[in-house]
Motif scaffolding. Structure first.
Motif, PDB file in Angstrom:
ATOM      1  N   LEU A 134       0.781  -1.161   0.019  1.00 30.71           N
ATOM      2  CA  LEU A 134      -0.205   0.043  -0.106  1.00 30.71           C
ATOM      3  C   LEU A 134       0.796   1.110   0.128  1.00 30.71           C
ATOM      4  O   LEU A 134       0.451   2.371  -0.663  1.00 30.71           O
ATOM      5  CB  LEU A 134      -0.932  -0.045   1.317  1.00 30.71           C
ATOM      6  CG  LEU A 134      -2.205  -1.061   1.204  1.00 30.71           C
ATOM      7  CD1 LEU A 134      -2.645  -1.111   2.725  1.00 30.71           C
ATOM      8  CD2 LEU A 134      -3.108  -0.828   0.012  1.00 30.71           C
ATOM      9  N   LYS A 135       2.149   1.352   0.748  1.00 29.05           N
ATOM     10  CA  LYS A 135       3.076   2.210   0.804  1.00 29.05           C
ATOM     11  C   LYS A 135       3.595   2.586  -0.516  1.00 29.05           C
ATOM     12  O   LYS A 135       3.639   3.576  -0.950  1.00 29.05           O
ATOM     13  CB  LYS A 135       3.742   2.260   1.778  1.00 29.05           C
ATOM     14  CG  LYS A 135       3.191   2.478   3.314  1.00 29.05           C
ATOM     15  CD  LYS A 135       4.684   2.027   4.132  1.00 29.05           C
ATOM     16  CE  LYS A 135       3.940   2.570   5.536  1.00 29.05           C
ATOM     17  NZ  LYS A 135       3.351   3.987   5.958  1.00 29.05           N
ATOM     18  N   GLU A 138       0.992   4.208  -2.752  1.00 22.82           N
ATOM     19  CA  GLU A 138       0.748   5.715  -2.480  1.00 22.82           C
ATOM     20  C   GLU A 138       2.028   6.460  -2.981  1.00 22.82           C
ATOM     21  O   GLU A 138       1.679   7.735  -3.341  1.00 22.82           O
ATOM     22  CB  GLU A 138       0.613   5.739  -0.975  1.00 22.82           C
ATOM     23  CG  GLU A 138       0.401   7.299  -0.550  1.00 22.82           C
ATOM     24  CD  GLU A 138       0.040   7.394   0.990  1.00 22.82           C
ATOM     25  OE1 GLU A 138      -1.145   7.519   1.210  1.00 22.82           O
ATOM     26  OE2 GLU A 138       1.148   7.105   1.913  1.00 22.82           O
ATOM     27  N   GLU A 139       3.255   5.905  -2.822  1.00 23.85           N
ATOM     28  CA  GLU A 139       4.407   6.696  -3.315  1.00 23.85           C
ATOM     29  C   GLU A 139       4.173   7.003  -4.867  1.00 23.85           C
ATOM     30  O   GLU A 139       4.468   7.915  -5.384  1.00 23.85           O
ATOM     31  CB  GLU A 139       5.692   6.087  -3.014  1.00 23.85           C
ATOM     32  CG  GLU A 139       6.843   6.643  -3.566  1.00 23.85           C
ATOM     33  CD  GLU A 139       8.057   5.956  -3.152  1.00 23.85           C
ATOM     34  OE1 GLU A 139       9.152   6.343  -3.513  1.00 23.85           O
ATOM     35  OE2 GLU A 139       7.743   4.761  -2.501  1.00 23.85           O
ATOM     36  N   LEU A 141       1.199   7.200  -6.553  1.00 24.82           N
ATOM     37  CA  LEU A 141       0.254   8.096  -6.514  1.00 24.82           C
ATOM     38  C   LEU A 141       0.504   9.203  -6.427  1.00 24.82           C
ATOM     39  O   LEU A 141       0.412  10.396  -7.197  1.00 24.82           O
ATOM     40  CB  LEU A 141      -0.966   7.745  -5.699  1.00 24.82           C
ATOM     41  CG  LEU A 141      -2.057   8.768  -5.725  1.00 24.82           C
ATOM     42  CD1 LEU A 141      -2.530   8.699  -7.176  1.00 24.82           C
ATOM     43  CD2 LEU A 141      -3.036   8.231  -4.736  1.00 24.82           C
ATOM     44  N   THR A 164     -10.207  -2.072  -3.531  1.00 22.79           N
ATOM     45  CA  THR A 164     -10.406  -1.261  -2.197  1.00 22.79           C
ATOM     46  C   THR A 164     -11.556  -1.687  -1.521  1.00 22.79           C
ATOM     47  O   THR A 164     -11.727  -1.329  -0.197  1.00 22.79           O
ATOM     48  CB  THR A 164     -10.693   0.319  -2.803  1.00 22.79           C
ATOM     49  OG1 THR A 164     -11.923   0.469  -3.405  1.00 22.79           O
ATOM     50  CG2 THR A 164      -9.445   0.854  -3.551  1.00 22.79           C
ATOM     51  N   ALA A 182      -1.943   4.635   4.602  1.00 25.99           N
ATOM     52  CA  ALA A 182      -1.861   5.051   3.116  1.00 25.99           C
ATOM     53  C   ALA A 182      -2.898   6.007   3.057  1.00 25.99           C
ATOM     54  O   ALA A 182      -3.602   5.895   2.200  1.00 25.99           O
ATOM     55  CB  ALA A 182      -1.757   4.111   2.144  1.00 25.99           C
ATOM     56  N   MET A 184      -3.209   9.117   1.474  1.00 32.32           N
ATOM     57  CA  MET A 184      -3.612   9.561   0.224  1.00 32.32           C
ATOM     58  C   MET A 184      -4.189   8.611  -0.462  1.00 32.32           C
ATOM     59  O   MET A 184      -4.953   8.814  -1.451  1.00 32.32           O
ATOM     60  CB  MET A 184      -2.175  10.158  -0.477  1.00 32.32           C
ATOM     61  CG  MET A 184      -1.361  11.495   0.142  1.00 32.32           C
ATOM     62  SD  MET A 184      -0.222  12.150  -0.458  1.00 32.32           S
ATOM     63  CE  MET A 184       1.033  10.873  -0.411  1.00 32.32           C
ATOM     64  N   LEU A 185      -3.695   7.149  -0.524  1.00 32.86           N
ATOM     65  CA  LEU A 185      -4.377   6.304  -1.298  1.00 32.86           C
ATOM     66  C   LEU A 185      -5.825   6.118  -0.895  1.00 32.86           C
ATOM     67  O   LEU A 185      -6.772   5.665  -1.573  1.00 32.86           O
ATOM     68  CB  LEU A 185      -3.430   4.977  -1.096  1.00 32.86           C
ATOM     69  CG  LEU A 185      -4.118   3.680  -1.927  1.00 32.86           C
ATOM     70  CD1 LEU A 185      -3.489   3.968  -3.481  1.00 32.86           C
ATOM     71  CD2 LEU A 185      -3.419   2.472  -1.300  1.00 32.86           C
ATOM     72  N   TRP A 188      -7.773   8.703  -2.624  1.00 30.67           N
ATOM     73  CA  TRP A 188      -7.811   8.607  -3.937  1.00 30.67           C
ATOM     74  C   TRP A 188      -9.041   7.605  -4.109  1.00 30.67           C
ATOM     75  O   TRP A 188      -9.755   7.919  -5.083  1.00 30.67           O
ATOM     76  CB  TRP A 188      -6.655   7.741  -4.488  1.00 30.67           C
ATOM     77  CG  TRP A 188      -6.780   7.059  -5.774  1.00 30.67           C
ATOM     78  CD1 TRP A 188      -6.773   7.559  -6.959  1.00 30.67           C
ATOM     79  CD2 TRP A 188      -7.119   5.660  -5.670  1.00 30.67           C
ATOM     80  NE1 TRP A 188      -6.946   6.512  -7.862  1.00 30.67           N
ATOM     81  CE2 TRP A 188      -7.212   5.395  -7.265  1.00 30.67           C
ATOM     82  CE3 TRP A 188      -7.247   4.815  -4.980  1.00 30.67           C
ATOM     83  CZ2 TRP A 188      -7.501   4.008  -7.759  1.00 30.67           C
ATOM     84  CZ3 TRP A 188      -7.345   3.335  -5.346  1.00 30.67           C
ATOM     85  CH2 TRP A 188      -7.509   3.033  -6.669  1.00 30.67           C
TER      86      TRP A 188
END
Length: 222
Positions: A134-135, A138-139, A141, A164, A182, A184-185, A188
């Motif tokens: 997941l990290k 997110e990176e 994204l 999701t 995460a 920001m994920l 999103w």
């Protein structure tokens, strides 16, 4: 299914399949109408499915008149190529297309590869692995609104979004809270869910969790 263009499409699918949900989102994004056929793959697979996909015997399968297309990411690319007058999921630049395909493949190998262990394992090791996955997503994204960047909502977004609905189960079984590990994920995913093509193609996390729970009970983990 609702859509603007009637083009002889039939989708063989299973309601909770993230791979089938990709196809449903893509078809909705493109405004293509199709016949949805629910396949009870947990019981006896239909003759139609076995004839259409004799190698893997799995959904999703897209039937386009006499043509048969299998594997969700291949189906997404097929729709782009065969219906060029609809909204494209892949960008036009070859390097950007390759980039999107790479990350969609990452979803299949990592998110599904690890996430599917929800059905078969009690060990929390998979949860630790999922945090790293997941990290990484997110990176990638970053600060973009969608994974498609300037192209907007596209191929990678469609590839990942169905998974999701597993986030609730990641939390309940592995203690992985996506909003914490995460954020920001998670944001999103919330943006994507506002799209009608997504919200009408996915089931609630609670309903998906109930399905996963049933699978775990059948496997003797609950």
């Amino acid at each position: 299914m609702a859509g603007e263009k009637n083009v002889g499409l039939v989708l063989l699918d299973f309601w909770v399949s993230p791979f089938g949900q990709r196809c449903r989102i893509a078809l909705a994004e493109k405004g293509l109408s199709y016949e949805y056929v629910e396949e009870n793959i947990m019981a006896t697979k239909s003759d139609r499915l076995l004839r259409s996909n004799p190698i893997y015997k799995q959904i999703p399968v897209l039937l386009h008149d006499s043509r048969i297309v299998i594997e969700s990411l291949i189906i997404l690319q097929y729709l782009d190529e065969v219906f060029p007058d609809t909204r494209s999921l892949l960008p036009t630049d070859p390097s950007e297309r390759a980039h999107a395909r790479f990350w969609a493949d990452y979803v299949d190998k990592k998110v599904y590869g690890c996430g599917s262990r929800l059905y078969t394992e009690q060990q929390l090791q998979a949860g630790t692995e999922m945090v790293g996955i997941l990290k990484t997503l997110e990176e990638e994204l970053g600060e973009k609104e969608f994974f498609g960047g300037e192209h907007g909502f596209g191929f990678m977004d469609v590839a990942l979004m169905p998974f999701t609905t597993w986030f609730e189960s990641f939390n309940r079984y592995w203690g992985v809270n996506v909003e914490e590990v995460a954020p920001m994920l998670a944001a999103w995913a919330a943006r994507c869910m506002k799209r009608e093509s997504v919200s009408k193609s996915l089931y609630s996390s609670e309903k998906v969790h109930d399905f996963i729970s049933g699978m775990r009970k059948d496997a003797g983990f609950e």
